[in-house]
Motif scaffolding. Structure first.
Motif: not given
Length: 501
Positions: A54, A59-60, A63, A66, A116, A119, A235
């Motif tokens: 992070s 990153l918060d 995010r 994930w 990205s 992830l 979600n």
């Protein structure tokens, strides 16, 4: 369409048996155990790297989360594809393919220049982990005689428990020494070892003489509906935690709609002679249907408590993170020993009884937490954690055996992927359920986790969540009693029973 026996299938196994002797089936089990340990390690150890990751990518919390959630969704859904992959490509090619994907995900994740790509690598690892995790249960039920299946499940369970127990500790050291990227490389040696073992011991077809079915097609619509439903469910629960009830309600309604559409499509495809992603005739077997209910509730309680216990110790009891690890260590050791012993018991004792005992112990460990107070000594906490892990040790080797033993061999791959999918779905929901109920009860007691000081009111909120988990386990006992075998085998309308080899 289900795989069917082939004369070519038997030599693939018999030649390996002739080469390695009677111990071959144990070599085969250890081979897939190494790969499963790698997949489980990749799912748990990355949590240690999230703070550093992070910070590196700015990153918060949403995010960064994930990294774990993307893996979980991919792993849960891909479990449903395992029977098709095994039938289409055979065991060795499927297993090797998953290990290569897991290996590639680890390397790419460690080298990624942007979030990205990290992830994407995590999703790839999740896909591989989901496909590989049902395979050991299939092998145990096909390659081992009934009187050996419990011992094999115990050995496999003991090995798999070591991955989440040891992984985070090693991962923490690696992060301190080499940074967050080193976490992704942890799976590399395991994957390389599993590839070598696969080419040596994993048959090209399947234990039990089932050959690859080249003509079947993957149920893409069913996979899309399952993915949509899983994403909406997870979600929706996250939105509920974030205090957005309307968004949560819409997503949860979407999950329900996807479930209804999935069931309708699976029935229609099976009726047309196609190959559905999940063979719903599995649930015509009472033991499997009840085992699935137990697996869902068990997954909810297990994953929920995995989240709740460390938070309770640090936020309610004000213990340090390193102290929490030392408290849970004896419980981890006891769990490994219990699994090995219960595995042998499962060869001689009814599996429904062992699962019921395990659920009762797990429920008791949660219910006993309410006796703890701010001035309580540490030893009762250690004792309660040990009781819970003994309960898990009774459940882990027994649940799959009790649920899937009545199934014909042709349905075992579908059964293994289905029950793993249900358990993981329950687990994914369990973490959010515990978080939502905890925040609700904290607010009801006039407290918040943002408050650095603890209080008796905070302990009362945690106690109520523990009692919820105890109640879920008690509810699962009712389903576990239904795992008792019927006097006569129940017929399967889609797949005729086959003689045991």
């Amino acid at each position: 369409m289900n795989p069917s026996p082939s004369p070519a299938a038997a030599p693939a196994m018999s030649s390996l048996r002739q080469r390695y002797g009677e111990r071959y089936r144990w070599y085969l089990l250890i081979s897939v155990m190494v790969g499963t340990m790698a997949s489980i390690m990749s799912s748990t150890v990355v949590n240690v790297a999230i703070p550093g990751l992070s910070h590196h990518f700015s990153l918060d919390q949403g995010r960064a989360q994930w990294v774990s959630s993307g893996f979980m969704v991919a792993m849960t859904v891909s479990m449903l594809t395992t029977p098709w992959l095994l039938g289409r490509f055979g065991y060795r090619r499927t297993y090797v393919g998953t290990m290569l994907l897991l290996l590639g995900g680890g390397i790419v994740g460690g080298l990624s220049p942007n979030f990205s790509l990290v992830l994407l690598a995590r999703v790839a690892e999740g896909l591989a982990a989901g496909v590989v995790q049902p395979i050991p249960a299939i092998i145990i039920l096909r390659a081992f005689e009934p009187h050996e299946q419990g011992r094999a499940s115990g050995l496999f369970g003991m090995g798999v428990v070591l991955a989440p127990a040891v992984g985070p500790s090693i991962g923490g050291v690696l992060v301190d020494l080499f940074g967050w990227r080193s976490i992704f490389y942890m799976v590399v040696p395991f994957c390389l070892l599993s590839l070598w073992l696969a080419y040596k011991f994993v048959p090209t077809t399947a234990p039990g003489g089932v050959t690859a079915e080249r003509s079947s097609r993957l149920d893409w619509l069913g996979l899309a509906l399952a993915t949509t439903g899983t994403l909406c469910l997870l979600n929706g629960l996250v939105e509920l935690r974030a205090g957005a009830p309307w968004h949560s309600a819409l997503l949860l309604m979407g999950a329900l709609a996807a479930l209804i559409a999935f069931i309708a499509w699976q029935k229609r495809l099976a009726g047309a002679g196609g190959s559905p992603l999940m063979n719903l005739s599995l649930f015509g077997y009472r033991q499997f249907a009840m085992g699935s209910i137990v697996a869902f509730i068990y997954g909810t309680a297990l994953f929920g408590s995995t989240y709740l216990l460390p938070v309770y110790m640090q936020v309610a009891l004000q213990l340090s993170a390193s102290y929490v690890g030392s408290i849970l260590l004896p419980a981890g050791i006891v769990l490994a020993m219990t699994i090995a012993g219960v595995g042998r018991l499962a060869d001689r004792q009814p599996t429904w009884l062992l699962v019921s005992i395990g659920l009762a112990l797990l429920a008791a460990s949660f219910a006993l937490m309410i006796v703890l107070r701010l001035d309580s000594p540490i030893w009762p906490l250690v004792l309660f954690a040990v009781i819970g892990r003994i309960g898990l040790g009774f459940i882990l080797p027994s649940l799959n055996l009790g649920s899937m033993r009545p199934l014909p061999k042709a349905l075992i791959p579908q059964g293994a992927s289905g029950i793993n999918f249900v358990r993981m779905l329950g687990g994914a929901a369990g973490v959010s359920l515990c978080a939502v109920v905890l925040e609700w009860r904290l607010a009801a007691h006039g407290d918040s986790l943002a408050n650095p000081a603890t209080s008796a009111a905070r302990l009362a909120a945690f106690d109520e969540v523990f009692m919820l988990l105890a109640g879920l386990c008690a509810l699962a006992i009712c389903a576990a009693w239904q795992l008792r075998p019927t006097k006569a085998p129940e017929p399967d309308p889609a797949v005729p029973p086959r003689p045991t080899r």
